[in-house]
Design a protein around this motif. Structure first.
Motif, mmCIF file in Angstrom:
data_model
loop_
_atom_site.group_PDB
_atom_site.id
_atom_site.type_symbol
_atom_site.label_atom_id
_atom_site.label_comp_id
_atom_site.label_asym_id
_atom_site.label_seq_id
_atom_site.Cartn_x
_atom_site.Cartn_y
_atom_site.Cartn_z
ATOM 1 N N GLY A 9 0.790 -1.226 0.000
ATOM 2 C CA GLY A 9 0.000 0.000 0.000
ATOM 3 C C GLY A 9 0.820 1.273 0.000
ATOM 4 N N SER A 10 2.131 1.178 0.238
ATOM 5 C CA SER A 10 3.024 2.338 0.167
ATOM 6 C C SER A 10 4.457 1.827 0.051
ATOM 7 N N GLY A 11 5.370 2.726 -0.269
ATOM 8 C CA GLY A 11 6.779 2.349 -0.294
ATOM 9 C C GLY A 11 7.252 1.906 1.079
ATOM 10 N N MET A 12 6.827 2.626 2.109
ATOM 11 C CA MET A 12 7.209 2.246 3.473
ATOM 12 C C MET A 12 6.648 0.870 3.829
ATOM 13 N N GLY A 13 5.478 0.528 3.280
ATOM 14 C CA GLY A 13 4.916 -0.809 3.495
ATOM 15 C C GLY A 13 5.852 -1.878 2.965
ATOM 16 N N ALA A 14 6.418 -1.642 1.787
ATOM 17 C CA ALA A 14 7.344 -2.614 1.191
ATOM 18 C C ALA A 14 8.625 -2.706 2.026
ATOM 19 N N ILE A 15 9.124 -1.555 2.466
ATOM 20 C CA ILE A 15 10.364 -1.533 3.258
ATOM 21 C C ILE A 15 10.142 -2.269 4.580
ATOM 22 N N ASN A 16 8.985 -2.031 5.209
ATOM 23 C CA ASN A 16 8.657 -2.728 6.461
ATOM 24 C C ASN A 16 8.500 -4.225 6.249
ATOM 25 N N LEU A 44 20.077 8.168 3.577
ATOM 26 C CA LEU A 44 18.891 7.320 3.412
ATOM 27 C C LEU A 44 17.644 8.177 3.315
ATOM 28 N N TYR A 45 16.634 7.667 2.612
ATOM 29 C CA TYR A 45 15.313 8.293 2.613
ATOM 30 C C TYR A 45 14.860 8.471 4.065
ATOM 31 N N GLY A 46 14.251 9.617 4.382
ATOM 32 C CA GLY A 46 13.901 9.967 5.759
ATOM 33 C C GLY A 46 13.036 8.926 6.459
ATOM 34 N N VAL A 99 18.042 -3.084 -2.158
ATOM 35 C CA VAL A 99 18.300 -1.800 -2.814
ATOM 36 C C VAL A 99 16.986 -1.073 -3.081
ATOM 37 N N ASP A 100 16.862 0.136 -2.569
ATOM 38 C CA ASP A 100 15.728 1.009 -2.887
ATOM 39 C C ASP A 100 16.049 1.678 -4.227
ATOM 40 N N ASN A 101 15.290 1.284 -5.255
ATOM 41 C CA ASN A 101 15.566 1.737 -6.629
ATOM 42 C C ASN A 101 14.561 2.804 -7.087
ATOM 43 N N THR A 102 13.896 3.441 -6.126
ATOM 44 C CA THR A 102 12.814 4.393 -6.441
ATOM 45 C C THR A 102 13.256 5.503 -7.395
ATOM 46 N N PHE A 103 14.396 6.134 -7.098
ATOM 47 C CA PHE A 103 14.817 7.297 -7.892
ATOM 48 C C PHE A 103 15.305 6.908 -9.288
ATOM 49 N N ALA A 104 15.768 5.661 -9.447
ATOM 50 C CA ALA A 104 16.347 5.260 -10.736
ATOM 51 C C ALA A 104 15.310 4.624 -11.662
ATOM 52 N N HIS A 125 10.653 -0.347 -4.271
ATOM 53 C CA HIS A 125 10.218 0.900 -4.899
ATOM 54 C C HIS A 125 9.122 1.541 -4.095
ATOM 55 N N SER A 126 9.146 2.864 -4.027
ATOM 56 C CA SER A 126 7.935 3.606 -3.738
ATOM 57 C C SER A 126 7.261 3.776 -5.095
ATOM 58 N N VAL A 127 6.198 3.007 -5.329
ATOM 59 C CA VAL A 127 5.461 3.083 -6.607
ATOM 60 C C VAL A 127 4.781 4.439 -6.756
ATOM 61 N N THR A 128 4.601 5.110 -5.605
ATOM 62 C CA THR A 128 4.079 6.472 -5.550
ATOM 63 C C THR A 128 4.804 7.414 -6.523
ATOM 64 N N LYS A 129 6.074 7.154 -6.758
ATOM 65 C CA LYS A 129 6.934 8.094 -7.480
ATOM 66 C C LYS A 129 6.892 7.806 -8.988
ATOM 67 N N TYR A 130 8.030 7.448 -9.603
ATOM 68 C CA TYR A 130 8.054 7.349 -11.062
ATOM 69 C C TYR A 130 7.200 6.217 -11.616
ATOM 70 N N VAL A 179 -1.431 8.353 -6.642
ATOM 71 C CA VAL A 179 -1.557 7.083 -5.936
ATOM 72 C C VAL A 179 -0.355 6.910 -5.006
ATOM 73 N N VAL A 180 -0.591 6.262 -3.868
ATOM 74 C CA VAL A 180 0.496 5.874 -2.965
ATOM 75 C C VAL A 180 0.627 4.360 -3.052
ATOM 76 N N GLY A 181 1.845 3.877 -3.285
ATOM 77 C CA GLY A 181 2.035 2.430 -3.407
ATOM 78 C C GLY A 181 3.487 2.046 -3.257
ATOM 79 N N GLY A 182 3.733 0.759 -3.090
ATOM 80 C CA GLY A 182 5.097 0.261 -2.981
ATOM 81 C C GLY A 182 5.205 -1.135 -3.542
ATOM 82 N N SER A 192 7.404 14.781 -2.339
ATOM 83 C CA SER A 192 7.343 13.678 -3.302
ATOM 84 C C SER A 192 8.027 14.043 -4.614
ATOM 85 N N LEU A 193 7.955 13.148 -5.576
ATOM 86 C CA LEU A 193 8.658 13.289 -6.846
ATOM 87 C C LEU A 193 8.096 12.250 -7.800
ATOM 88 N N GLY A 194 8.528 12.327 -9.063
ATOM 89 C CA GLY A 194 8.180 11.266 -10.004
ATOM 90 C C GLY A 194 6.891 11.489 -10.761
#
Ligand SMILES: *Cc1c(COP(=O)(O)O)cnc(C)c1O
Length: 387
Positions: free
Chosen positions: A80-87, A106-108, A178-183, A200-205, A212-215, A332-334
């Protein structure tokens, strides 16, 4: 049947002989079986038949297969979010007493989560530069389990030396994440460079339209995927099918968008570097960036996020932020719109002076998440705000 029953048990047409062009939204919480044995058997099997929405859903799985395919992974878990995936990944793989090695910048949200793991769950952490495999080797203890990296860090764009760091991790028997969100997988595919898990934070690119917020977490092998999947369904960080659908729809234009984000970032970085009111530009595509050599090795292009330091520090940055018009003041970004923020007062406000210095942020630093507008319009806006 009476109307009371017929309105409940509505007919569900199945499509035969042709398939939809666009992936449908399977807005359902569960799935119906004919056979009780199959119902029992499919419960709790990653990649199995659809049973319950927190476990899997066809629209969500379409997103998982799409991103796994782009990253060259065996399987993925959408969240449901990038942080969800990281957790899901960190909580699913670490236990009390484990040691984690993370890169310094690191991302905050990730930095805050690691602090929590340390203070509440008895996990220890060491920080190393993102491009220093010798420091990684020196930080290893018998309790080390996992190495955590970001392809391109926020906001000044350090690029992790993934081939060197992931191969060091592999030699030491550690899982590399590896968090590949920015790339995005179009600029870098960390699994091909030796990583075990890509986030990935799917929220971004990937979704790309700030709607949408996603991961998602992508795994090089099925076994690690199965382990985290079992934890993920307990954690319940599942995405909604509509969010997965928006993400899939956005991803269809990822290649076109990334090309423009990168080209626009190059245009602005070059102009900013030549402007007298700017004392430094942080974008790995510039030859004087500390990660330029690593970036040329690891990235197909240098991404759409850049930062720059305004000569004149905080007061000049404040006046820039108050004067910018086309670029929107937002986190945010992307997405397709160019966004601008002042890290020291927003995304990085919780850091003390030493921590700020370590991430490369000054009081005069401004971050641009460059959109896909015409570059001349973006530059005209930036130039008037600088003056
Ligand atoms: C935004 C972001 C996250 C967190 O993702 P959310 O979708 O906001 O939960 C993680 N890592 C990076 C690099 C990000 O930019």
């Amino acid at each position: 049947m009476r109307p009371e029953t017929r309105t409940v048990h509505l007919p569900k047409p199945s499509v035969t002989g042709s398939v939809p062009i666009s992936m449908p939204i399977y807005q359902t919480s569960g799935f119906v079986f004919d056979d009780p044995a199959a119902f029992a058997e499919e419960m709790g099997r990653p990649g199995g038949a659809y049973v319950y929405g927190r476990y899997s859903n066809p629209t969500v799985r379409a997103l998982e297969e799409a991103v796994a395919g782009l990253e060259g992974g065996a399987a993925a878990i959408a969240t449901g979010s990038g942080m969800g995936a990281i957790n899901c990944v960190l909580l699913g793989l670490l236990q009390p007493g484990d040691h984690l090695i993370a890169q310094e910048a690191l991302y905050g949200g990730t930095a805050a989560m690691i602090n929590d793991l340390v203070s509440r769950f008895g996990i220890t952490v060491s920080y190393v530069p993102e491009d220093d495999p010798a420091a990684l080797r020196a930080a290893v203890t018998p309790a080390t389990k996992l190495v955590y990296l970001e392809t391109i860090a926020n906001p000044v764009g350090q690029v992790a030396d993934l081939p060197a760091m992931c191969s060091a991790a592999r030699d030491l028997g550690l899982i590399s994440v590896v968090d590949n969100t920015f790339a995005t997988p179009l600029l870098c595919r960390p699994l091909e460079l030796g990583a075990d898990i890509v986030l990935h934070s799917v929220t971004k690119y990937l979704s790309g339209h700030a709607d949408v917020v996603g991961g998602i977490a992508v795994f090089a092998d099925e076994e690690l995927h199965g382990k985290v999947w079992h934890f993920a369904i307990e954690l319940g960080a599942t995405p909604d099918p509509f969010a997965a659908w928006l993400s899939l729809r956005g991803m269809q234009t990822l290649a076109l968008r990334m090309e423009r984000h990168c080209a626009n970032a190059r245009h602005l970085a070059t102009r900013l570097a030549a402007h007298p009111a700017v004392s430094a530009v942080h974008w790995a595509g510039l030859e004087n960036h500390r990660s330029h050599e690593v970036a040329r090795k690891v990235l197909a292009d240098f991404g759409g996020v850049l930062a720059f330091d305004i000569a004149g520090g905080r007061a000049a940055a404040d006046s820039f932020m108050a004067s910018i018009r086309l670029a929107l003041l937002a986190p945010s970004l992307g997405g397709v719109e160019t966004l601008v923020l002042h890290p020291a007062s927003t995304s990085h406000r919780a850091l003390n002076a030493a921590e700020l210095a370590r991430t490369g942020v000054t009081e005069g630093t401004v971050r641009l998440a460059v959109g896909i507008e015409h570059p001349d319009d973006l530059w005209a806006d930036i130039e008037q705000a600088l003056s």
